[in-house]
Scaffold this motif. Structure first.
Motif, short mmCIF file in Angstrom:
data_model
loop_
_atom_site.label_atom_id
_atom_site.label_comp_id
_atom_site.label_asym_id
_atom_site.label_seq_id
_atom_site.Cartn_x
_atom_site.Cartn_y
_atom_site.Cartn_z
N TYR A 152 42.09 14.91 19.71
CA TYR A 152 43.44 14.49 20.10
C TYR A 152 43.49 12.97 20.04
O TYR A 152 42.67 12.28 20.66
CB TYR A 152 43.76 14.98 21.52
N LEU A 153 44.45 12.42 19.30
CA LEU A 153 44.55 10.99 19.09
C LEU A 153 45.75 10.44 19.86
O LEU A 153 46.86 11.00 19.78
CB LEU A 153 44.71 10.68 17.60
N GLU A 154 45.54 9.37 20.60
CA GLU A 154 46.64 8.79 21.36
C GLU A 154 47.57 8.02 20.44
O GLU A 154 47.13 7.25 19.57
CB GLU A 154 46.13 7.89 22.47
N GLU A 155 48.87 8.22 20.60
CA GLU A 155 49.89 7.50 19.86
C GLU A 155 50.63 6.56 20.81
O GLU A 155 50.14 6.28 21.91
CB GLU A 155 50.82 8.49 19.15
N PHE A 156 51.81 6.09 20.43
CA PHE A 156 52.48 5.01 21.18
C PHE A 156 53.86 5.47 21.64
O PHE A 156 54.60 6.09 20.87
CB PHE A 156 52.61 3.79 20.27
N ILE A 157 54.17 5.17 22.89
CA ILE A 157 55.48 5.53 23.44
C ILE A 157 56.10 4.31 24.10
O ILE A 157 55.41 3.52 24.76
CB ILE A 157 55.34 6.72 24.42
N TRP A 158 57.41 4.14 23.90
CA TRP A 158 58.15 2.98 24.41
C TRP A 158 59.30 3.47 25.29
O TRP A 158 60.05 4.35 24.88
CB TRP A 158 58.70 2.16 23.25
N LYS A 159 59.40 2.89 26.47
CA LYS A 159 60.47 3.27 27.40
C LYS A 159 61.55 2.20 27.41
O LYS A 159 61.27 1.02 27.63
CB LYS A 159 59.88 3.44 28.81
N GLN A 160 62.79 2.62 27.17
CA GLN A 160 63.94 1.72 27.29
C GLN A 160 64.85 2.23 28.39
O GLN A 160 65.11 3.44 28.50
CB GLN A 160 64.73 1.63 25.98
N ASP A 161 65.32 1.32 29.23
CA ASP A 161 66.22 1.68 30.32
C ASP A 161 67.67 1.35 29.95
O ASP A 161 67.94 0.54 29.05
CB ASP A 161 65.85 0.90 31.59
N PHE A 162 68.59 1.96 30.64
CA PHE A 162 69.97 1.58 30.52
C PHE A 162 70.16 0.16 31.05
O PHE A 162 69.48 -0.25 31.99
CB PHE A 162 70.88 2.53 31.32
N SER A 163 71.08 -0.59 30.46
CA SER A 163 71.40 -1.89 31.02
C SER A 163 72.24 -1.69 32.29
O SER A 163 72.87 -0.63 32.48
CB SER A 163 72.19 -2.74 30.02
N ALA A 164 72.24 -2.69 33.14
CA ALA A 164 72.93 -2.56 34.44
C ALA A 164 74.42 -2.27 34.26
O ALA A 164 75.02 -1.57 35.06
CB ALA A 164 72.73 -3.83 35.25
N GLY A 165 75.01 -2.77 33.19
CA GLY A 165 76.45 -2.60 33.00
C GLY A 165 76.86 -1.27 32.43
O GLY A 165 78.05 -0.93 32.41
N SER A 166 75.87 -0.46 31.95
CA SER A 166 76.22 0.79 31.28
C SER A 166 76.08 1.99 32.18
O SER A 166 76.31 3.12 31.75
CB SER A 166 75.35 0.97 30.02
N ILE A 167 75.64 1.80 33.44
CA ILE A 167 75.43 2.95 34.33
C ILE A 167 76.30 2.80 35.57
O ILE A 167 76.88 1.75 35.82
CB ILE A 167 73.95 3.08 34.74
#
Length: 380
Positions: free
Chosen positions: A365-380
């Motif tokens: 099993y090979l580890e790959e890459f994951i990126w987390k993006q959040d909502f901007s304060a004005g969009s929620i």
């Protein structure tokens, strides 16, 4: 998977009578429960599955069966995503942190599965037995009773119950193993049967895959270099530095204030555009939890902030670049039962990048890459 964007939707696992479809032999795509491991060699160990922030064990979030038809060595291929259960670990955006993703693949002829496709009907025998969580892989490796990952730690009393670490051993002891420990008869596991669900696991769903209807052009994503796209903050900062270096202090302060106000207004406008593109794109299928398009159309972002540059995405250990494969949508959170009165697990989107060359000579099993993006304060 097919060319073009494919969408994934969560469908309720049909209880013990239908949960057999979510076991390894049927090559499932699914959310929650325990992982249905593909290959039996080189599974990620307990250390690899700990949160990068709090160091607690991560829970299995989902897996996608994504074979590559043009690659004989990836006739079977699955991506596994794991996520921390601690809400505080999701405060920061960016790479890994409370998340990790692994890739595993097998050729059609292998030591684990027959070459022919699995049958469409359930296996013979009681339905509950077919759906019961496995204690061991067929190769003999023990699995943790709580999370279903590798379990190198054994109960010191009965020596039968396996765990990934002390946290899950303590959890299982509290949940009832202390009452059933050592009470089983030879060949009878019913007294100490592994519960199908527990509070550490995310709820289990099958992922159904459908092609996205081409209602929008494939190039509708926002170009960060376009003046109508994401805000060029580097340009703004250079202009501000020039203002600080020229003119009197009073004039510079006045000009900087005006420039800052204009930049803020422009930023809000561009944020609105990017978020509107996201909303428009998902409006036709608002329940989608997965968007898959390996090497094709890129992700749709929820914000102009925290979009990774090419340098932010590390190359694979083999040296090849990583390319976009799929993204996990915020709608998945509605299925995970993670809302709380205080802080909750949250994200705008989770984007998975995998080796462009799809490397891997062995079955590990090979580890790959994951990126987390959040909502901007004005969009929620």
């Amino acid at each position: 998977m097919a060319a073009g964007v494919e969408l994934g939707f969560a469908a309720a696992a049909a209880g013990p009578g239908g949960a057999w479809r979510l076991r390894s032999a049927y090559f499932p795509s699914k959310v929650g429960g325990r992982p249905a491991w593909l290959g039996e060699a080189g599974l990620p160990g307990p250390a690899a599955l700990r949160c990068g922030r709090c160091q607690q064990p991560c829970a299995f979030l989902l897996q996608l069966y994504a074979p590559l038809p043009d690659r004989p060595d990836a006739f079977h291929r699955t991506l596994f995503v794991f996520a921390c259960r601690g809400a505080a670990c999701y405060r920061l955006p960016g790479p890994r942190g409370p998340l990790c993703v692994f890739r595993n693949q097998l050729p059609r002829r292998n030591d684990t599965y027959p070459e022919e496709p699995p049958p469409e009907e359930p296996p013979p025998g009681p339905a509950a037995a077919a759906a019961a969580p496995p204690r061991r892989l067929r190769g003999g490796a023990a699995l943790c009773r709580v999370c279903g990952c590798l379990g190198p730690r054994a109960c010191g009393r009965c020596r039968r119950a396996a765990y990934c670490g002390p946290e899950h051993q303590a959890l299982d002891w509290r949940r009832g193993h202390r009452r059933s420990c050592g009470q089983h008869a030879a060949g009878d596991d019913s007294v100490d049967a592994i519960p199908e669900h527990n509070e550490f696991l995310f709820p289990e769903y099958e992922i159904l895959i459908e092609p996205e209807e081409p209602e929008f052009p494939a190039d509708s994503s926002v170009d960060p270099d376009d003046e109508q796209g994401a805000v060029d903050t580097s340009k703004d900062s250079k202009e501000q530095e020039e203002l600080r270096a020229t003119g009197s202090a009073g004039e510079a302060f006045q000009s900087l204030d005006e420039e800052t106000l204009e930049a803020m207004a422009k930023h809000e406008t561009e944020e609105d555009k990017i978020f509107q593109i996201f909303k428009d794109r998902v409006a036709a299928e608002p329940e989608q939890i997965i968007r898959y398009c390996r090497g094709g159309e890129g992700p749709i972002w929820v914000s102009g902030e925290n979009i990774p540059d090419e340098k932010d995405i590390p190359n694979c250990l083999c040296g090849a670049k990583r390319i976009f494969e799929f993204q996990i949508m915020p709608q998945l959170l509605n299925h995970l039962q993670v809302d709380s009165l205080g802080e909750s697990i949250d994200w705008g989107t989770l984007v998975v990048y995998t080796c462009a060359d799809n490397c891997g000579e062995g079955d590990e099993y090979l580890e790959e890459f994951i990126w987390k993006q959040d909502f901007s304060a004005g969009s929620i």
